[in-house]
Design a protein around this motif. Structure first.
Motif, PDB file in Angstrom:
ATOM      1  N   THR A  97      29.634  72.025 -13.784  1.00 34.04           N
ATOM      2  CA  THR A  97      29.582  71.144 -14.937  1.00 34.04           C
ATOM      3  C   THR A  97      28.382  71.504 -15.806  1.00 34.04           C
ATOM      4  N   MET A  98      28.510  71.294 -17.110  1.00 37.22           N
ATOM      5  CA  MET A  98      27.428  71.614 -18.047  1.00 37.22           C
ATOM      6  C   MET A  98      27.714  70.959 -19.391  1.00 37.22           C
ATOM      7  N   PRO A  99      26.713  70.886 -20.288  1.00 34.03           N
ATOM      8  CA  PRO A  99      26.936  70.313 -21.616  1.00 34.03           C
ATOM      9  C   PRO A  99      27.995  71.091 -22.392  1.00 34.03           C
ATOM     10  N   THR A 100      28.788  70.380 -23.163  1.00 36.77           N
ATOM     11  CA  THR A 100      29.931  70.981 -23.850  1.00 36.77           C
ATOM     12  C   THR A 100      29.534  72.124 -24.772  1.00 36.77           C
ATOM     13  N   SER A 101      28.594  71.878 -25.670  1.00 39.75           N
ATOM     14  CA  SER A 101      28.251  72.890 -26.671  1.00 39.75           C
ATOM     15  C   SER A 101      27.685  74.143 -26.023  1.00 39.75           C
ATOM     16  N   PHE A 102      26.770  73.974 -25.080  1.00 41.99           N
ATOM     17  CA  PHE A 102      26.186  75.142 -24.416  1.00 41.99           C
ATOM     18  C   PHE A 102      27.251  75.900 -23.629  1.00 41.99           C
ATOM     19  N   GLY A 103      28.089  75.161 -22.915  1.00 38.98           N
ATOM     20  CA  GLY A 103      29.129  75.808 -22.115  1.00 38.98           C
ATOM     21  C   GLY A 103      30.125  76.578 -22.962  1.00 38.98           C
ATOM     22  N   GLN A 104      30.541  75.990 -24.081  1.00 33.97           N
ATOM     23  CA  GLN A 104      31.485  76.670 -24.958  1.00 33.97           C
ATOM     24  C   GLN A 104      30.899  77.952 -25.531  1.00 33.97           C
ATOM     25  N   ARG A 105      29.618  77.910 -25.901  1.00 47.32           N
ATOM     26  CA  ARG A 105      28.990  79.052 -26.566  1.00 47.32           C
ATOM     27  C   ARG A 105      28.589  80.158 -25.594  1.00 47.32           C
ATOM     28  N   HIS A 106      27.993  79.774 -24.461  1.00 45.93           N
ATOM     29  CA  HIS A 106      27.271  80.767 -23.676  1.00 45.93           C
ATOM     30  C   HIS A 106      27.715  80.933 -22.228  1.00 45.93           C
ATOM     31  N   VAL A 107      28.706  80.175 -21.776  1.00 43.93           N
ATOM     32  CA  VAL A 107      29.177  80.338 -20.404  1.00 43.93           C
ATOM     33  C   VAL A 107      30.683  80.596 -20.360  1.00 43.93           C
ATOM     34  N   ALA A 108      31.456  79.741 -20.992  1.00 45.55           N
ATOM     35  CA  ALA A 108      32.918  79.882 -20.936  1.00 45.55           C
ATOM     36  C   ALA A 108      33.416  81.268 -21.353  1.00 45.55           C
ATOM     37  N   PRO A 109      32.827  81.912 -22.374  1.00 48.87           N
ATOM     38  CA  PRO A 109      33.326  83.240 -22.750  1.00 48.87           C
ATOM     39  C   PRO A 109      33.202  84.290 -21.645  1.00 48.87           C
ATOM     40  N   TYR A 110      32.295  84.069 -20.678  1.00 50.60           N
ATOM     41  CA  TYR A 110      32.084  85.045 -19.606  1.00 50.60           C
ATOM     42  C   TYR A 110      32.878  84.740 -18.338  1.00 50.60           C
ATOM     43  N   ILE A 111      33.511  83.570 -18.281  1.00 44.46           N
ATOM     44  CA  ILE A 111      34.219  83.181 -17.064  1.00 44.46           C
ATOM     45  C   ILE A 111      35.330  84.170 -16.692  1.00 44.46           C
ATOM     46  N   PRO A 112      36.117  84.681 -17.648  1.00 43.37           N
ATOM     47  CA  PRO A 112      37.137  85.672 -17.255  1.00 43.37           C
ATOM     48  C   PRO A 112      36.551  86.901 -16.564  1.00 43.37           C
ATOM     49  N   GLU A 113      35.386  87.370 -17.039  1.00 46.20           N
ATOM     50  CA  GLU A 113      34.750  88.522 -16.392  1.00 46.20           C
ATOM     51  C   GLU A 113      34.300  88.160 -14.980  1.00 46.20           C
ATOM     52  N   PHE A 114      33.756  86.941 -14.824  1.00 44.01           N
ATOM     53  CA  PHE A 114      33.358  86.497 -13.485  1.00 44.01           C
ATOM     54  C   PHE A 114      34.569  86.444 -12.566  1.00 44.01           C
ATOM     55  N   ALA A 115      35.692  85.933 -13.081  1.00 46.26           N
ATOM     56  CA  ALA A 115      36.915  85.836 -12.272  1.00 46.26           C
ATOM     57  C   ALA A 115      37.417  87.221 -11.872  1.00 46.26           C
ATOM     58  N   ASP A 116      37.269  88.200 -12.747  1.00 38.93           N
ATOM     59  CA  ASP A 116      37.680  89.565 -12.403  1.00 38.93           C
ATOM     60  C   ASP A 116      36.767  90.169 -11.342  1.00 38.93           C
ATOM     61  N   ARG A 117      35.470  89.858 -11.440  1.00 36.62           N
ATOM     62  CA  ARG A 117      34.511  90.420 -10.496  1.00 36.62           C
ATOM     63  C   ARG A 117      34.637  89.762  -9.128  1.00 36.62           C
ATOM     64  N   PHE A 118      34.954  88.468  -9.104  1.00 35.42           N
ATOM     65  CA  PHE A 118      35.073  87.722  -7.841  1.00 35.42           C
ATOM     66  C   PHE A 118      36.447  87.047  -7.797  1.00 35.42           C
ATOM     67  N   PRO A 119      37.472  87.815  -7.533  1.00 39.29           N
ATOM     68  CA  PRO A 119      38.850  87.287  -7.614  1.00 39.29           C
ATOM     69  C   PRO A 119      39.171  86.213  -6.583  1.00 39.29           C
ATOM     70  N   GLU A 120      38.354  86.068  -5.547  1.00 43.33           N
ATOM     71  CA  GLU A 120      38.626  85.053  -4.528  1.00 43.33           C
ATOM     72  C   GLU A 120      37.953  83.730  -4.844  1.00 43.33           C
ATOM     73  N   VAL A 121      37.261  83.646  -5.986  1.00 48.38           N
ATOM     74  CA  VAL A 121      36.631  82.397  -6.416  1.00 48.38           C
ATOM     75  C   VAL A 121      37.487  81.760  -7.505  1.00 48.38           C
ATOM     76  N   GLU A 122      37.795  80.483  -7.323  1.00 52.16           N
ATOM     77  CA  GLU A 122      38.559  79.716  -8.316  1.00 52.16           C
ATOM     78  C   GLU A 122      37.591  78.807  -9.060  1.00 52.16           C
ATOM     79  N   VAL A 123      37.396  79.053 -10.342  1.00 55.42           N
ATOM     80  CA  VAL A 123      36.408  78.322 -11.129  1.00 55.42           C
ATOM     81  C   VAL A 123      37.044  77.095 -11.779  1.00 55.42           C
TER      82      VAL A 123
END
Length: 306
Positions: A97-123
């Motif tokens: 969990t995180m603040p909406t504006s910060f998460g939208q700008r600086h975390v959510a865009p990288y989640i697909p890359e994280f999912a590719d790097r760690f395919p056994e983790v469900e975010v």
């Protein structure tokens, strides 16, 4: 193992005081949750929960059982996470969990890359301006911007949170550029307010570390930080903003920093963890990944001279 699974269901129901809320969290129907609790009570021979139409409450036996369940489940999690770490493959559901504006700008865009790097983790990413209780809501990790309510909380710094007072060139051309903090008293300041807010003060610190607290004011305020940014870009006043919110506008010249010798006291962007003796590999992997993406000097501070 069914007993352990039923313990986990019982603990979520007790934490959330609701069969339906626990069902949503566990992705089960309320009927399935109720059936699991009923069979658990039948095996134990005691009533664990008193049910009403809206909430459930633990009985005295339920409170005793809850305390032991939490301890057992924590031990089981430590064992599983240790084995996972030994396999060097983070896995499982990761609730963040995180603040909406910060998460939208600086975390959510990288989640697909994280999912590719760690395919056994469900975010499962929860973006909200609400201050989430990590333990009660079953979160593995919370990202917070600003000062922590309790300095003793288990946290890791992800990046600095530098802030600036700024305005559009149009506003400064019409109203002048403040040269001292006291000049702000004669300017229209765009304020972030919430119900019950008292007189607003901007904390400005000079190069000697001396703090000035000014009771600034203006004719427009909002409980939404994005609205304040829109107003500032439209030339309606001065605004106090974190660099992660406005770096593109600083680079383009749409916003101009003022009083650079009197910057607001710096804060931090932190990863906050529930109380635990062990940091799960999936959590450690996510935090390390975020720090990697932000960089030693966060990309939003590049060229600003902090």
């Amino acid at each position: 193992m069914r007993d352990i699974s039923d313990m986990a269901v019982f603990v979520r129901v007790a934490d959330l005081c609701s069969l339906s809320a626990a069902g949503r969290d566990l992705r089960m129907s309320p009927a399935v949750v109720s059936n699991r609790i009923g069979k658990l009570e039948e095996r134990l021979g005691v009533r664990l929960l008193n049910r009403t139409t809206r909430k459930v409450h633990m009985t005295e036996e339920g409170e005793f059982y809850y305390e032991h369940c939490v301890r057992i489940l924590e031990e089981m999690q430590i064992i599983e996470d240790t084995l996972t770490e030994q396999r060097q493959a983070p896995r499982g559901v990761l609730k963040v969990t995180m603040p909406t504006s910060f998460g939208q700008r600086h975390v959510a865009p990288y989640i697909p890359e994280f999912a590719d790097r760690f395919p056994e983790v469900e975010v499962r990413l929860q973006l909200t301006e609400r201050l989430v209780n990590l333990v009660e809501e079953g979160m593995d990790l919370g990202i917070r911007v600003g000062r922590l309510d309790n300095p003793a909380q288990i946290a890791r710094t992800l990046a600095p949170d530098h802030r600036l007072v700024c305005a559009s060139p149009d506003y400064l051309e019409k109203h002048g550029t403040p040269q001292t903090p006291e000049d702000l008293l004669n300017h229209n300041c765009l304020l972030l307010r919430f119900p019950g807010s008292q007189q607003f003060k901007w904390p400005l610190e000079n190069e000697k570390g001396e703090l000035v607290m000014l009771p600034v004011d203006g004719n427009m305020d909002s409980n939404n930080s994005e609205v304040l940014l829109q107003w500032a870009l439209a030339g309606r006043g001065l605004v106090l903003k974190s660099t992660w919110e406005i770096y593109e506008h600083l680079q383009s010249g749409a916003l101009v920093p003022v009083l650079t010798g009197y910057r607001p006291r710096d804060r931090h962007i932190s990863a906050l963890f529930p109380h635990s003796r062990y940091l799960a590999p999936k959590v450690r992997a996510f935090v390390d990944f975020v720090i990697e993406k932000f960089g030693k000097e966060p990309y939003w501070d590049a060229g600003l001279g902090f």
